[in-house]
Design a protein around this motif. Structure first.
Motif, PDB file in Angstrom:
ATOM      1  N   SER A   1       3.507  -9.860 -18.663  1.00 31.56           N
ATOM      2  CA  SER A   1       2.080  -9.799 -18.363  1.00 31.56           C
ATOM      3  C   SER A   1       1.854 -10.404 -16.989  1.00 31.56           C
ATOM      4  CB  SER A   1       1.260 -10.543 -19.422  1.00 31.56           C
ATOM      5  OG  SER A   1       1.664 -11.901 -19.498  1.00 31.56           O
ATOM      6  N   GLY A   2       0.636 -10.251 -16.497  1.00 33.04           N
ATOM      7  CA  GLY A   2       0.300 -10.783 -15.193  1.00 33.04           C
ATOM      8  C   GLY A   2      -1.015 -10.222 -14.710  1.00 33.04           C
ATOM      9  N   VAL A   3      -1.177 -10.182 -13.407  1.00 34.06           N
ATOM     10  CA  VAL A   3      -2.380  -9.677 -12.765  1.00 34.06           C
ATOM     11  C   VAL A   3      -1.968  -8.806 -11.594  1.00 34.06           C
ATOM     12  CG1 VAL A   3      -4.487 -10.290 -11.502  1.00 34.06           C
ATOM     13  CG2 VAL A   3      -3.751 -11.699 -13.430  1.00 34.06           C
ATOM     14  N   VAL A   4      -2.651  -7.669 -11.435  1.00 30.18           N
ATOM     15  CA  VAL A   4      -2.529  -6.883 -10.219  1.00 30.18           C
ATOM     16  C   VAL A   4      -3.796  -7.141  -9.403  1.00 30.18           C
ATOM     17  CG1 VAL A   4      -2.181  -4.613  -9.200  1.00 30.18           C
ATOM     18  CG2 VAL A   4      -1.190  -5.131 -11.430  1.00 30.18           C
ATOM     19  N   GLU A   5      -3.636  -7.824  -8.293  1.00 27.39           N
ATOM     20  CA  GLU A   5      -4.763  -8.084  -7.402  1.00 27.39           C
ATOM     21  C   GLU A   5      -4.891  -6.914  -6.431  1.00 27.39           C
ATOM     22  OE1 GLU A   5      -3.821 -11.786  -5.559  1.00 27.39           O
ATOM     23  OE2 GLU A   5      -4.443 -12.972  -7.306  1.00 27.39           O
ATOM     24  N   THR A   6      -6.098  -6.362  -6.283  1.00 26.71           N
ATOM     25  CA  THR A   6      -6.307  -5.188  -5.447  1.00 26.71           C
ATOM     26  C   THR A   6      -7.517  -5.389  -4.546  1.00 26.71           C
ATOM     27  OG1 THR A   6      -7.897  -3.834  -6.686  1.00 26.71           O
ATOM     28  CG2 THR A   6      -5.649  -3.886  -7.521  1.00 26.71           C
ATOM     29  N   VAL A   7      -7.655  -4.500  -3.574  1.00 27.17           N
ATOM     30  CA  VAL A   7      -8.803  -4.534  -2.690  1.00 27.17           C
ATOM     31  C   VAL A   7     -10.106  -4.317  -3.462  1.00 27.17           C
ATOM     32  CG1 VAL A   7      -8.689  -2.079  -2.107  1.00 27.17           C
ATOM     33  CG2 VAL A   7      -9.622  -3.694  -0.435  1.00 27.17           C
ATOM     34  N   PHE A   8     -10.033  -3.752  -4.669  1.00 28.05           N
ATOM     35  CA  PHE A   8     -11.203  -3.537  -5.521  1.00 28.05           C
ATOM     36  C   PHE A   8     -11.486  -4.722  -6.437  1.00 28.05           C
ATOM     37  CE2 PHE A   8      -9.673   0.674  -4.466  1.00 28.05           C
ATOM     38  CZ  PHE A   8     -10.824   1.425  -4.275  1.00 28.05           C
TER      39      PHE A   8
ATOM     40  N   VAL B   1      -0.845   1.205 -15.507  1.00 32.96           N
ATOM     41  CA  VAL B   1      -1.661   0.749 -14.382  1.00 32.96           C
ATOM     42  C   VAL B   1      -1.720   1.899 -13.377  1.00 32.96           C
ATOM     43  CG1 VAL B   1      -2.000  -1.025 -12.640  1.00 32.96           C
ATOM     44  CG2 VAL B   1      -0.780  -1.584 -14.762  1.00 32.96           C
ATOM     45  N   ILE B   2      -2.900   2.466 -13.174  1.00 31.77           N
ATOM     46  CA  ILE B   2      -3.085   3.575 -12.247  1.00 31.77           C
ATOM     47  C   ILE B   2      -3.615   3.026 -10.928  1.00 31.77           C
ATOM     48  CG2 ILE B   2      -4.232   5.782 -11.824  1.00 31.77           C
ATOM     49  CD1 ILE B   2      -2.249   5.880 -14.118  1.00 31.77           C
ATOM     50  N   LEU B   3      -2.854   3.237  -9.867  1.00 28.13           N
ATOM     51  CA  LEU B   3      -3.192   2.723  -8.545  1.00 28.13           C
ATOM     52  C   LEU B   3      -3.356   3.898  -7.590  1.00 28.13           C
ATOM     53  CD1 LEU B   3      -0.560  -0.098  -8.711  1.00 28.13           C
ATOM     54  CD2 LEU B   3      -3.008  -0.516  -8.444  1.00 28.13           C
ATOM     55  N   PRO B   4      -4.598   4.210  -7.187  1.00 29.51           N
ATOM     56  CA  PRO B   4      -4.801   5.341  -6.285  1.00 29.51           C
ATOM     57  C   PRO B   4      -4.074   5.148  -4.949  1.00 29.51           C
ATOM     58  CG  PRO B   4      -6.885   4.649  -7.263  1.00 29.51           C
ATOM     59  CD  PRO B   4      -5.868   3.607  -7.606  1.00 29.51           C
ATOM     60  N   ARG B   5      -3.712   6.275  -4.356  1.00 33.22           N
ATOM     61  CA  ARG B   5      -3.036   6.279  -3.063  1.00 33.22           C
ATOM     62  C   ARG B   5      -3.753   5.362  -2.064  1.00 33.22           C
ATOM     63  NH1 ARG B   5      -2.580  12.095  -0.606  1.00 33.22           N
ATOM     64  NH2 ARG B   5      -0.600  12.174  -1.732  1.00 33.22           N
ATOM     65  N   ALA B   6      -2.967   4.556  -1.352  1.00 32.36           N
ATOM     66  CA  ALA B   6      -3.435   3.678  -0.281  1.00 32.36           C
ATOM     67  C   ALA B   6      -4.278   2.506  -0.764  1.00 32.36           C
ATOM     68  CB  ALA B   6      -4.182   4.461   0.802  1.00 32.36           C
ATOM     69  N   THR B   7      -4.210   2.184  -2.058  1.00 33.17           N
ATOM     70  CA  THR B   7      -4.865   0.974  -2.560  1.00 33.17           C
ATOM     71  C   THR B   7      -4.007  -0.242  -2.215  1.00 33.17           C
ATOM     72  OG1 THR B   7      -5.909   2.142  -4.407  1.00 33.17           O
ATOM     73  CG2 THR B   7      -5.676  -0.239  -4.617  1.00 33.17           C
ATOM     74  N   THR B   8      -4.520  -1.141  -1.405  1.00 36.37           N
ATOM     75  CA  THR B   8      -3.790  -2.368  -1.089  1.00 36.37           C
ATOM     76  C   THR B   8      -3.809  -3.277  -2.320  1.00 36.37           C
ATOM     77  OG1 THR B   8      -4.480  -2.179   1.218  1.00 36.37           O
ATOM     78  CG2 THR B   8      -3.607  -4.301   0.499  1.00 36.37           C
ATOM     79  N   HIS B   9      -2.610  -3.742  -2.717  1.00 40.23           N
ATOM     80  CA  HIS B   9      -2.535  -4.554  -3.938  1.00 40.23           C
ATOM     81  C   HIS B   9      -1.285  -5.431  -3.910  1.00 40.23           C
ATOM     82  CE1 HIS B   9      -0.001  -1.040  -4.909  1.00 40.23           C
ATOM     83  NE2 HIS B   9       0.625  -1.828  -5.768  1.00 40.23           N
TER      84      HIS B   9
ATOM     85  N   ARG C   1       0.861  -1.179   0.000  1.00 40.63           N
ATOM     86  CA  ARG C   1       0.000   0.000   0.000  1.00 40.63           C
ATOM     87  C   ARG C   1       0.901   1.234   0.000  1.00 40.63           C
ATOM     88  NH1 ARG C   1      -3.290  -0.012   5.260  1.00 40.63           N
ATOM     89  NH2 ARG C   1      -4.142  -1.881   4.275  1.00 40.63           N
ATOM     90  N   ASN C   2       0.800   2.069  -1.008  1.00 38.89           N
ATOM     91  CA  ASN C   2       1.558   3.320  -1.064  1.00 38.89           C
ATOM     92  C   ASN C   2       0.677   4.422  -0.498  1.00 38.89           C
ATOM     93  OD1 ASN C   2       2.912   5.701  -1.715  1.00 38.89           O
ATOM     94  ND2 ASN C   2       3.714   4.883  -3.636  1.00 38.89           N
ATOM     95  N   ALA C   3       0.993   4.885   0.712  1.00 45.32           N
ATOM     96  CA  ALA C   3       0.203   5.915   1.375  1.00 45.32           C
ATOM     97  C   ALA C   3       0.736   7.313   1.116  1.00 45.32           C
ATOM     98  CB  ALA C   3       0.157   5.641   2.881  1.00 45.32           C
ATOM     99  N   ILE C   4       1.700   7.446   0.199  1.00 43.11           N
ATOM    100  CA  ILE C   4       2.286   8.752  -0.112  1.00 43.11           C
ATOM    101  C   ILE C   4       1.578   9.396  -1.297  1.00 43.11           C
ATOM    102  CG2 ILE C   4       4.392   9.932  -0.858  1.00 43.11           C
ATOM    103  CD1 ILE C   4       5.948   7.741   0.634  1.00 43.11           C
ATOM    104  N   GLY C   5       1.270   8.614  -2.318  1.00 42.07           N
ATOM    105  CA  GLY C   5       0.616   9.160  -3.501  1.00 42.07           C
ATOM    106  C   GLY C   5       0.214   8.058  -4.458  1.00 42.07           C
ATOM    107  N   ASP C   6      -0.417   8.455  -5.566  1.00 43.08           N
ATOM    108  CA  ASP C   6      -0.813   7.499  -6.603  1.00 43.08           C
ATOM    109  C   ASP C   6       0.423   6.941  -7.300  1.00 43.08           C
ATOM    110  OD1 ASP C   6      -3.307   8.399  -5.900  1.00 43.08           O
ATOM    111  OD2 ASP C   6      -3.848   9.153  -7.887  1.00 43.08           O
ATOM    112  N   GLU C   7       0.257   5.769  -7.892  1.00 44.35           N
ATOM    113  CA  GLU C   7       1.296   5.180  -8.716  1.00 44.35           C
ATOM    114  C   GLU C   7       0.774   4.980 -10.136  1.00 44.35           C
ATOM    115  OE1 GLU C   7       3.797   2.687  -5.341  1.00 44.35           O
ATOM    116  OE2 GLU C   7       3.000   1.624  -7.082  1.00 44.35           O
ATOM    117  N   CYS C   8       1.637   5.264 -11.100  1.00 48.22           N
ATOM    118  CA  CYS C   8       1.387   4.958 -12.509  1.00 48.22           C
ATOM    119  C   CYS C   8       2.511   4.027 -12.948  1.00 48.22           C
ATOM    120  CB  CYS C   8       1.367   6.240 -13.348  1.00 48.22           C
ATOM    121  SG  CYS C   8       1.284   5.959 -15.131  1.00 48.22           S
TER     122      CYS C   8
END
Length: 398
Positions: free
Chosen positions: A134-141, A152-160, A120-127
């Motif tokens: 290839s693969g899969v990003v598993e997230t809380v969503f 791949v855009i991952l909003p701040r604090a998204t557990t993945h 979980r990146n609690a500092i900012g979004d990740e791009c």
């Protein structure tokens, strides 16, 4: 992003009782930005999302940054960072090598074959741009399939966590913000819809399709976060799996956008880099240069003119094709060029003339322009081609 999605099991009215089949309550979590004044989503958990049973320090990969002094254009060969590396036992989170950064954005590179820890990146979004693999990003969503050319855009604090496919390395170019990362504002209506002049639209953005509803106990999660002393890492242990979500809805969630879906904007004469913009964060922009028809004025010069972008440092990541303006410089697949503010930059010798009459460029590059000077990380120094600064003149220091 203001692009609404609803996935899984959600109640008809927000902030009301939502019960399981056994009569127990699901636990509602609002994940939102800017103190309830920006995009958000509501997630429904089987267990309390705040619960932890342990917290301990996590030692981050080297975050040291060193000034670009003396001021020079630089060429960094990122593929050399994985030479001799056992990528099959490396993951996209703990295997990152910091290449460049400042107070607003950090650029890292990872070559991975191993599933990452939950992160979980609690500092900012990740791009994260997928150079190859290839693969899969598993997230809380939910899960996001990823492939070559995906942002791949991952909003701040998204557990993945990152799960590469077996058999090939996943090469990830990681842009970590100290802010949120969004489509360029000029592409958006006042309500957040992508407008007709945007080079992509909502149909090109792909979010999770279903929740994971995972089970597990005493699950570790690595958290990168802010402190007065700088960036730190913490290792949580959660009593239940963070992916226990049964449904969610809202406008804040991770998604992918493939660079092949970017529709280039061209003109009779050379168009400036803003027409190639795809995303932006606080004090930086992300652009991409894709295969395209080039300038068609009868006297046009298709490669870029020499320019002093006095307010910006320019970082180009060369990830496909053959970038016309850099022929003869040693730049190739997996290279970065850093052209700092205060240095006039442009095509290599001969490229200006060779481009006349060319109708199509088969090139692919991801550009980050920053409005504060970039410094070099350990991965930048470890991958540098020290002769690049002298390639325009043909000779170096005497």
């Amino acid at each position: 992003m203001a692009y609404y999605r609803s996935v899984g099991d959600v109640p008809p009215k927000r902030h009301t009782q939502h019960r399981r089949e056994d009569g127990g309550l699901y636990y509602e979590e609002l994940m939102g930005e800017e103190g309830f004044f920006s995009d958000s989503s509501l997630l429904y958990h089987r267990y309390i999302p705040s619960a932890i049973v342990d917290a301990s320090p996590w030692e981050l990969p080297d975050q040291t940054l060193t000034a670009n002094h003396p001021l020079k254009p630089r060429h960094l060969k990122l593929h050399t960072l994985s030479e001799g590396q056992e990528w099959k036992s490396t993951d996209v989170v703990t295997g990152r090598r910091l290449v460049l950064g400042n107070a607003d954005v950090r650029i890292s590179y990872a070559v991975a074959g191993e599933t990452s820890p939950l992160y979980r990146n609690a500092i900012g979004d990740e791009c994260v741009y997928i150079e190859s693999g290839s693969g899969v990003v598993e997230t809380v969503f939910g899960a996001l399939p990823v492939r070559q050319g995906d942002y791949v855009i991952l909003p701040r604090a998204t557990t993945h966590r990152w799960v590469p496919e077996d058999g090939e390395p996943l090469r990830a170019y990681v842009i970590e913000a100290n802010s949120h990362i969004t489509p360029a504002r000029r592409y958006l209506s006042k309500f957040g819809q992508l407008l007709e002049h945007s080079p992509y639209c909502e149909r090109d953005l792909h979010g999770p399709q279903e929740t994971l509803a995972a089970d597990g106990e005493d699950v570790p999660v690595l958290v990168k976060h802010r402190t007065p002393q700088g960036i730190k890492g913490t290792r949580y242990v959660c009593p239940y799996h963070p992916f226990d979500v049964v449904g969610w809805d809202g406008c804040l969630y991770p998604y992918t956008f493939n660079v092949a879906d970017f529709e280039p904007i061209t003109g009779r004469v050379h168009q400036p880099p803003p027409v190639h913009q795809v995303f932006e964060g606080a004090n930086f922009v992300i652009c991409n240069f894709v295969p395209r028809k080039v300038d068609y004025h009868p006297l046009s010069i298709p490669v870029p003119y020499y320019h002093s972008n006095v307010d910006s440092d320019e970082v180009m990541f060369y990830c496909g094709g053959n970038y016309e303006a850099r022929k003869g410089s040693g730049i190739g697949q997996g290279s970065i060029s850093l052209h700092p503010g205060g240095h006039a930059h442009g095509p290599q010798p001969g490229a200006y003339e060779r481009s006349i009459g060319v109708e199509f460029f088969d090139e692919l590059a991801v550009m980050v322009d920053t409005f504060k000077p970039l410094e070099l990380g350990e991965g930048g120094f470890a991958s540098e081609d020290e002769g690049y600064a002298w390639t325009w003149s043909g000779r170096g220091p005497q």
